[in-house]
Motif scaffolding. Structure first.
Motif, short mmCIF file in Angstrom:
data_model
loop_
_atom_site.label_atom_id
_atom_site.label_comp_id
_atom_site.label_asym_id
_atom_site.label_seq_id
_atom_site.Cartn_x
_atom_site.Cartn_y
_atom_site.Cartn_z
N MET A 246 6.57 21.30 42.31
CA MET A 246 7.50 22.41 42.38
C MET A 246 6.76 23.71 42.64
O MET A 246 5.70 23.94 42.10
N ALA A 247 7.33 24.54 43.48
CA ALA A 247 6.76 25.86 43.75
C ALA A 247 7.70 26.91 43.19
O ALA A 247 8.90 26.68 43.07
N TYR A 248 7.14 28.05 42.84
CA TYR A 248 7.96 29.17 42.37
C TYR A 248 8.44 29.95 43.58
O TYR A 248 7.64 30.55 44.29
N LYS A 249 9.75 29.96 43.83
CA LYS A 249 10.29 30.67 44.98
C LYS A 249 11.20 31.83 44.58
O LYS A 249 11.45 32.73 45.38
N THR A 250 11.71 31.81 43.36
CA THR A 250 12.51 32.91 42.86
C THR A 250 11.94 33.37 41.52
O THR A 250 11.93 32.60 40.55
N ALA B 159 2.21 40.24 42.13
CA ALA B 159 1.03 39.43 42.47
C ALA B 159 1.38 37.95 42.51
O ALA B 159 0.94 37.21 43.39
N LEU B 160 2.21 37.51 41.56
CA LEU B 160 2.65 36.11 41.55
C LEU B 160 3.52 35.81 42.75
O LEU B 160 3.41 34.75 43.37
N ALA B 161 4.41 36.74 43.09
CA ALA B 161 5.28 36.54 44.25
C ALA B 161 4.46 36.40 45.52
O ALA B 161 4.75 35.55 46.38
N ALA C 2 7.03 34.00 47.13
CA ALA C 2 8.30 33.97 46.42
C ALA C 2 9.04 35.30 46.55
O ALA C 2 8.46 36.32 46.92
N HIS C 3 10.33 35.27 46.22
CA HIS C 3 11.16 36.46 46.19
C HIS C 3 11.22 36.98 44.76
O HIS C 3 11.36 36.20 43.82
N LEU C 4 11.10 38.28 44.59
CA LEU C 4 11.11 38.90 43.26
C LEU C 4 12.41 39.65 43.03
O LEU C 4 12.75 40.57 43.78
N GLN D 47 3.06 48.21 45.84
CA GLN D 47 2.78 46.82 46.13
C GLN D 47 2.73 46.59 47.64
O GLN D 47 3.00 47.49 48.44
N SER D 48 2.42 45.39 48.03
CA SER D 48 2.32 45.04 49.45
C SER D 48 3.67 45.24 50.15
O SER D 48 4.72 44.86 49.60
N PRO D 49 3.68 45.82 51.34
CA PRO D 49 4.93 45.99 52.08
C PRO D 49 5.57 44.66 52.46
O PRO D 49 6.76 44.61 52.79
N ALA D 50 4.80 43.57 52.39
CA ALA D 50 5.35 42.25 52.72
C ALA D 50 6.14 41.64 51.57
O ALA D 50 6.78 40.60 51.74
N LEU D 51 6.11 42.26 50.40
CA LEU D 51 6.81 41.72 49.23
C LEU D 51 8.31 41.70 49.47
O LEU D 51 8.91 42.70 49.85
N ARG D 52 8.93 40.56 49.22
CA ARG D 52 10.39 40.44 49.30
C ARG D 52 10.95 40.64 47.90
O ARG D 52 10.58 39.90 46.97
N TYR D 53 11.84 41.60 47.75
CA TYR D 53 12.34 41.92 46.41
C TYR D 53 13.74 42.51 46.48
O TYR D 53 14.20 42.98 47.53
#
Length: 282
Positions: free
Chosen positions: A1-5, A25-27, A32-34, A83-89
């Motif tokens: 299992m991977a953490y995606k949400t 950092a975990l996302a 994953a999406h935060l 945070q990184s601009p690539a972060l989905r949140y």
């Protein structure tokens, strides 16, 4: 299992940055999406009021909770900006009375692979911080990663992890749900404290768990420890320091309060003195 949400619930504007930094950092590490819930809490819990004053008092309390939610949301957006601009949140602000907090947090946690929270004890933390942790664990049935006041970033890529193993269903659930993190570690130490002499693992404490983890590609070992301190949590905390671990995995234990569960003494003691991220599941 991977953490995606991933989900983090912020209830204090002054303690938002560390939790969001660790969660981000975990996302990034798990693609994953935060989801961030900025939660303003009405803590008044009014038991009575004089005739003609109830509506005024209630409205003032709700206004205060709404203002808190806006301040927490602002702090969250400031933390995200670093945070990184690539972060989905996503960031959402809400307000709730303390008595209704459980249902709101549990509903969000139920659809998250992992909930990341700051340590619910210490300066600046009110009763709502512990209530959020309990709601996610016991009502939302989600694994929860509790981040310490410092060193939160270590949780994204732990190098050495300790598992508190006592053969319980809660501990087994925590191990299964922590597998994505355990697979990243260079070494996982299975700590067994005073194993029962007549238990199912009496001849090889922790051996079956070690075998299971090795088959998942985890480099694991077992340490059988004597209870040399009054509290199990003290023995475990010392062992974590001795191992130079940067993650502790353990079952979350509680007892019933009406229909809900609250953290049991051993779990609370461990979180109160946590120096490394603690991964828990019930």
């Amino acid at each position: 299992m991977a953490y995606k949400t991933l989900l983090t619930v912020a209830v204090s504007a002054t303690r938002t940055d560390a939790a969001i930094t660790g969660a981000a950092a975990l996302a990034a590490a798990h693609d994953a999406h935060l989801d961030i819930l900025a939660l303003g809490v009405d803590r008044t819990q009014i038991g009575y009021s004089y005739v003609g004053t109830g509506a005024v008092v209630l409205q003032a309390a709700l206004d205060r909770a709404e203002q808190d939610a806006k301040e927490i949301e602002s702090a969250a957006r400031k933390a995200i900006a670093g945070q990184s601009p690539a972060l989905r949140y996503t960031i959402e602000a809400a307000m709730t009375q303390l008595g209704a907090l459980t249902d709101l947090v549990a509903q969000r946690a139920r659809f998250a692979d992992l909930v990341i929270l700051s340590r619910p004890y210490g300066d600046g933390q009110g009763p709502e911080a512990e209530a959020v942790t309990e709601a996610a664990l016991f009502e939302g049935r989600a694994p929860v990663l509790i981040l310490p006041d410092s060193g939160a970033g270590r949780a994204a890529a732990p190098r050495r992890a300790v598992i508190a193993w006592n053969q319980s269903a809660e501990a087994m659930t925590a191990v299964r749900k922590a597998l994505p993190l355990l697979k990243q570690a260079d070494l996982v130490n299975i700590a067994v404290i005073d194993p029962p002499q007549h238990g199912p693992e009496r001849s090889d404490p922790g051996g079956m768990l070690c075998q299971m983890l090795v088959r998942h590609g985890v480099r694991a070992e077992v340490s059988v420890l004597a209870r040399t301190l009054p509290r199990i949590s003290d023995v475990l905390a010392r062992h974590v320091r001795d191992q130079n671990a940067d993650l502790l995995v353990m079952g979350a234990y509680g007892h019933s309060r009406f229909r809900e569960a609250i953290l049991g003494g051993a779990t609370r003691n461990m979180l109160e003195q946590a120096e490394v991220p603690v991964f828990m599941a019930h």
